[in-house]
Motif scaffolding. Structure first.
Motif, short mmCIF file in Angstrom:
data_model
loop_
_atom_site.label_atom_id
_atom_site.label_comp_id
_atom_site.label_asym_id
_atom_site.label_seq_id
_atom_site.Cartn_x
_atom_site.Cartn_y
_atom_site.Cartn_z
N GLY A 56 -0.71 0.72 2.64
CA GLY A 56 -1.71 -0.24 3.07
C GLY A 56 -1.10 -1.17 4.11
O GLY A 56 0.13 -1.20 4.28
N SER A 57 -1.92 -1.95 4.80
CA SER A 57 -1.40 -2.79 5.88
C SER A 57 -0.40 -3.82 5.39
O SER A 57 0.68 -4.00 5.97
N VAL A 78 2.82 5.52 -2.22
CA VAL A 78 1.82 5.99 -1.27
C VAL A 78 0.85 6.94 -1.98
O VAL A 78 1.13 7.45 -3.06
N GLU A 79 -0.29 7.17 -1.35
CA GLU A 79 -1.25 8.13 -1.88
C GLU A 79 -0.81 9.57 -1.63
O GLU A 79 -1.08 10.46 -2.42
N THR A 81 2.56 11.87 0.34
CA THR A 81 3.84 11.85 1.04
C THR A 81 3.77 12.49 2.42
O THR A 81 4.73 12.43 3.20
N THR A 82 2.64 13.11 2.74
CA THR A 82 2.49 13.76 4.05
C THR A 82 1.64 12.93 5.01
O THR A 82 1.42 13.35 6.15
N GLY A 83 1.14 11.80 4.55
CA GLY A 83 0.30 10.96 5.40
C GLY A 83 1.08 10.30 6.52
O GLY A 83 2.32 10.25 6.52
N THR A 84 0.34 9.77 7.50
CA THR A 84 0.97 9.13 8.66
C THR A 84 1.82 7.93 8.25
O THR A 84 2.95 7.76 8.72
N LYS A 85 1.29 7.10 7.36
CA LYS A 85 2.02 5.92 6.92
C LYS A 85 3.30 6.31 6.19
O LYS A 85 4.34 5.67 6.35
N PHE A 116 7.65 -4.40 -6.93
CA PHE A 116 6.82 -5.41 -6.26
C PHE A 116 5.38 -4.91 -6.35
O PHE A 116 4.98 -4.01 -5.61
N VAL A 117 4.61 -5.49 -7.26
CA VAL A 117 3.23 -5.03 -7.51
C VAL A 117 2.27 -5.77 -6.59
O VAL A 117 2.14 -6.99 -6.67
N LEU A 118 1.60 -5.01 -5.73
CA LEU A 118 0.59 -5.55 -4.83
C LEU A 118 -0.79 -5.05 -5.28
O LEU A 118 -1.13 -3.89 -5.03
#
Length: 406
Positions: A56-57, A78-79, A81-85, A116-118
């Motif tokens: 996320g941002s 992350v959602e 591991t192959t995503g852009t982020k 670190f929970v966001l």
């Protein structure tokens, strides 16, 4: 006679011609610490910190900033591991693991010193935040116990399988506001506090953050279209730089771990190196800056809407019409939400737009007569960053053609 005089006199006597010079070596051996004793406390290892919602941002910015600290090993949730982020995180030195917000597994947090929970900006931030906390509390901070496996630690009674320490990102106003977007954070805080009573070995810190300075950029398109900065700000606000959140998180993780590590090393030196089972180090020490505390993170000064406009004007070049024509307008919280959803450079989730608007709208007039909380300085050793730094770096975002053309 002072201690220095005593030492000087002793040296003088020992160095006289009729004295044995080797006595000097003996004396300094007595006053210089034994290097073998010093060696019993090994150098501090790296601290592993897991950042949830790192794709996320907000999470992305924090994870990347934390990765710049030498003593931190950063893992991002992350959602995919192959995503852009995820790929960008790896390039920045952040390892990635998949976290399923609907049913997060404790295994994903195993081996981490801190998590670190966001809570996500979505409407279900409360329920997701609690699920993430549950997963953290059922994970195991294996680094403290050396070679014992996570599964073995979970089977040992009496809290021998200590979970990772938890850093919870919350917001200023969570405890007092009747707005659901802010109240959800207080519910997550309360949940963590209650769970900590059941898990005596839990180390946690709650970071209540003020409205981010960087969030002003969400109004850039609206400013450029109207030549007005329209905020739901009735009073004043001590805007916080997001970079200071990362600095505080790094300071908390390393300072708190330093205390634990020093205690563990000392304990190991008197127990033959054992730091497990019945020899588990006590991490409930009250001098630990991460032990069940709430920190309020704010910018260095309170600003009214007109003050913010003046700072934008001053940051703009002399030739820009915005320097003389930009005005401030106070608008309602409900009128703000459409601006944030439709008028920014990456459409906000409606619930996130509500949160951003509520953070400004909930500001208390009484606070304007006080001094902002100085927890940033207390934890990092430096003052919170002033808003002028963000405005100077991003002033091109406010180059409004509506203010007079070019």
């Amino acid at each position: 006679m002072g201690a220095f005089e005593t030492l000087s006199t002793s040296v003088d006597r020992l160095m006289k011609p009729n004295r044995n010079p080797f006595n000097v070596l003996l004396m300094f051996y007595m006053i210089i610490p034994d290097p073998c004793v010093i060696a019993k406390v090994p150098p501090l290892p790296s601290v592993t910190i897991f950042v949830t919602a790192a794709d996320g941002s907000e999470g992305f910015s924090l994870a990347v900033a934390l990765a710049e600290h030498d003593r931190l090993v950063v893992i991002g949730g992350v959602e995919s591991t192959t995503g852009t982020k995820a790929q960008e995180l790896r390039k920045a030195g952040v390892a990635v693991r998949v976290v399923d917000d609907t049913d997060p597994s404790p295994d994903v947090f195993d081996g981490c010193d801190w998590v670190f929970v966001l809570p996500p900006p979505a409407a279900d931030r409360g329920s997701v935040g609690k699920r993430l906390l549950d997963a953290c509390l059922n994970a195991t901070r294996t680094g403290v116990y050396g070679s014992i496996s996570a599964s073995a630690l979970r089977s040992i009674p009496n809290d021998a399988g200590v979970p990772p320490a938890i850093m919870l990102l919350s917001v200023v106003g969570a405890a007092d506001s009747n707005r659901s977007s802010l109240r959800a954070y207080r519910e997550i805080e309360t949940y963590l506090e209650a769970k900590a009573l059941d898990h005596k070995s839990v180390t946690y810190a709650i970071l209540r953050t003020e409205f981010y300075q960087q969030n002003l950029l969400l109004w850039a398109d609206n400013v450029n279209a109207t030549c007005r900065l329209q905020l739901p700000l009735q009073h004043c606000v001590a805007m916080l730089s997001q970079t200071d959140v990362a600095e505080v998180a790094a300071a908390l993780a390393t300072q708190s771990y330093a205390r634990l590590h020093a205690h563990t090393a000392t304990f190991a030196s008197v127990t033959g190196g054992h730091t497990q089972g019945d020899h588990t180090p006590d991490i409930s020490r009250t001098d630990d800056p991460g032990r069940g505390k709430i920190y309020t993170l704010m910018g260095p000064r309170y600003l009214w809407g007109s003050d913010i406009v003046a700072l934008i004007r001053n940051a703009a070049p002399q030739s820009w019409p915005v320097r003389t024509r930009l005005q401030f307008s106070e608008i309602s919280r409900n009128a703000t939400i459409p601006i944030l959803v439709k008028g920014n450079r990456g459409v906000l989730d409606p619930s996130e737009a509500e949160l951003v608007a509520d953070l400004l709208h909930a500001q208390d007039f009484q606070a304007c007569t006080d001094t902002p909380a100085d927890d940033v300085r207390a934890l990092t050793g430096h003052a919170a960053a002033d808003i002028t730094e963000v405005l100077t770096a991003n002033i091109h975002s406010f180059r409004s053609s509506h203010c007079g053309g070019w």
